[in-house]
Design a protein around this motif. Structure first.
Motif, PDB file in Angstrom:
ATOM      1  N   HIS A  62      41.461 -81.938-104.937  1.00 26.95           N
ATOM      2  CA  HIS A  62      40.626 -83.103-105.254  1.00 26.95           C
ATOM      3  C   HIS A  62      41.255 -84.410-104.752  1.00 26.95           C
ATOM      4  O   HIS A  62      40.596 -85.453-104.755  1.00 26.95           O
ATOM      5  CB  HIS A  62      40.379 -83.207-106.766  1.00 26.95           C
ATOM      6  CG  HIS A  62      39.362 -82.245-107.271  1.00 26.95           C
ATOM      7  ND1 HIS A  62      38.004 -82.418-107.103  1.00 26.95           N
ATOM      8  CD2 HIS A  62      39.511 -81.056-107.939  1.00 26.95           C
ATOM      9  CE1 HIS A  62      37.358 -81.416-107.653  1.00 26.95           C
ATOM     10  NE2 HIS A  62      38.246 -80.573-108.166  1.00 26.95           N
ATOM     11  N   ALA A  64      43.668 -79.111-108.468  1.00 29.42           N
ATOM     12  CA  ALA A  64      43.827 -80.550-108.702  1.00 29.42           C
ATOM     13  C   ALA A  64      44.212 -81.250-107.399  1.00 29.42           C
ATOM     14  O   ALA A  64      43.656 -82.310-107.066  1.00 29.42           O
ATOM     15  CB  ALA A  64      44.877 -80.808-109.776  1.00 29.42           C
ATOM     16  N   LEU A 120      41.874 -88.566-112.430  1.00 29.85           N
ATOM     17  CA  LEU A 120      42.986 -88.022-111.648  1.00 29.85           C
ATOM     18  C   LEU A 120      43.170 -88.816-110.360  1.00 29.85           C
ATOM     19  O   LEU A 120      44.282 -89.234-110.026  1.00 29.85           O
ATOM     20  CB  LEU A 120      42.741 -86.542-111.330  1.00 29.85           C
ATOM     21  CG  LEU A 120      43.701 -85.884-110.344  1.00 29.85           C
ATOM     22  CD1 LEU A 120      45.112 -85.818-110.906  1.00 29.85           C
ATOM     23  CD2 LEU A 120      43.183 -84.490-109.978  1.00 29.85           C
ATOM     24  N   LEU A 161      38.459 -80.076-114.426  1.00 35.06           N
ATOM     25  CA  LEU A 161      38.452 -80.231-112.975  1.00 35.06           C
ATOM     26  C   LEU A 161      37.718 -79.040-112.377  1.00 35.06           C
ATOM     27  O   LEU A 161      38.278 -77.948-112.280  1.00 35.06           O
ATOM     28  CB  LEU A 161      39.879 -80.298-112.415  1.00 35.06           C
ATOM     29  CG  LEU A 161      40.782 -81.400-112.964  1.00 35.06           C
ATOM     30  CD1 LEU A 161      42.204 -81.241-112.411  1.00 35.06           C
ATOM     31  CD2 LEU A 161      40.228 -82.768-112.636  1.00 35.06           C
ATOM     32  N   LYS A 164      31.969 -83.369-109.126  1.00 28.83           N
ATOM     33  CA  LYS A 164      33.016 -84.238-109.664  1.00 28.83           C
ATOM     34  C   LYS A 164      32.718 -84.519-111.121  1.00 28.83           C
ATOM     35  O   LYS A 164      31.574 -84.557-111.538  1.00 28.83           O
ATOM     36  CB  LYS A 164      33.076 -85.545-108.877  1.00 28.83           C
ATOM     37  CG  LYS A 164      33.575 -85.370-107.468  1.00 28.83           C
ATOM     38  CD  LYS A 164      33.792 -86.701-106.782  1.00 28.83           C
ATOM     39  CE  LYS A 164      34.320 -86.448-105.372  1.00 28.83           C
ATOM     40  NZ  LYS A 164      34.559 -87.674-104.660  1.00 28.83           N
ATOM     41  N   ASP A 210      36.978 -86.588-115.289  1.00 29.49           N
ATOM     42  CA  ASP A 210      38.396 -86.249-115.174  1.00 29.49           C
ATOM     43  C   ASP A 210      38.863 -86.246-113.722  1.00 29.49           C
ATOM     44  O   ASP A 210      40.005 -86.610-113.436  1.00 29.49           O
ATOM     45  CB  ASP A 210      38.691 -84.897-115.822  1.00 29.49           C
ATOM     46  CG  ASP A 210      38.710 -84.966-117.343  1.00 29.49           C
ATOM     47  OD1 ASP A 210      38.767 -86.090-117.892  1.00 29.49           O
ATOM     48  OD2 ASP A 210      38.674 -83.899-117.982  1.00 29.49           O
ATOM     49  N   VAL A 211      38.017 -85.838-112.795  1.00 30.77           N
ATOM     50  CA  VAL A 211      38.377 -85.887-111.371  1.00 30.77           C
ATOM     51  C   VAL A 211      38.592 -87.342-110.963  1.00 30.77           C
ATOM     52  O   VAL A 211      39.577 -87.671-110.289  1.00 30.77           O
ATOM     53  CB  VAL A 211      37.295 -85.229-110.484  1.00 30.77           C
ATOM     54  CG1 VAL A 211      37.538 -85.519-109.005  1.00 30.77           C
ATOM     55  CG2 VAL A 211      37.233 -83.728-110.724  1.00 30.77           C
TER      56      VAL A 211
END
Length: 177
Positions: free
Chosen positions: A89, A86, A58, A44, A51, A54-55
């Motif tokens: 985001h 996190a 999530l 992240l 981005k 994984d972003v």
């Protein structure tokens, strides 16, 4: 209920991770599903610096969750930077009117300050944070292999009550006024 657990410790085998594992074991399956994201394992980037896959994962998991539990270690009387990044985001798109449970671990003695700050962040994204929260300290655990096991029965019961509250809230119909 589709439950997402976000674990915000930067260290493998942490107390925070152990609580997340205990939560996952307490959730009745298969009627409910649990996804545990150990944030230290995700790529992240600092918010605003692009981005990654994984972003997007999530964001998708948070949006599709019926309820979210957020766990953090106590870092200098606050929640972890890993967790903060996190959460940066994510937005109201993922949290609007969604039930959220909170827990933290402190080293020497229980301290709820990180959760007080997380409540403010969650209020900013319109989440419905449960009034019950769980604070652990290192003496509530025993070390096993590379990690920890939460053995404090009162705290395990408190986690169960928090899960029950999330199940009830996730099945409550929203009423528009």
């Amino acid at each position: 209920m589709n439950l997402l657990i976000l674990s915000g410790s930067a260290f493998p085998g942490s107390h925070t991770h152990a609580v997340a594992s205990k939560i996952a074991s307490l959730v009745e399956q298969p009627e409910h599903t649990v996804t545990h994201l150990d944030l230290r394992e995700l790529h992240l980037p600092i918010f605003g610096q692009g981005k990654t896959e994984d972003v997007e994962t999530l964001k998708r998991l948070a949006e599709n969750a019926d309820a979210i539990i957020i766990g953090t270690p106590n870092y200098h009387t606050s929640f972890s930077g890993l967790l903060k990044n996190a959460l940066d985001h994510l937005s109201t798109d993922e949290f609007e009117m969604k039930p959220v449970g909170l827990y933290c671990n402190s080293g020497g003695m229980r301290n709820s300050d990180p959760l007080t700050q997380l409540r403010m962040v969650m209020r900013g994204v319109h989440a419905l944070v449960l009034p019950l929260q769980v604070c652990t300290c290192d003496t509530d655990f025993e070390q096993i292999n590379e990690g920890y096991h939460l053995y404090n029965d009162e705290l395990v019961e408190r986690l169960s009550v928090m899960i029950d509250g999330l199940v009830r809230q996730s099945h409550t119909e929203m009423v528009n006024i």
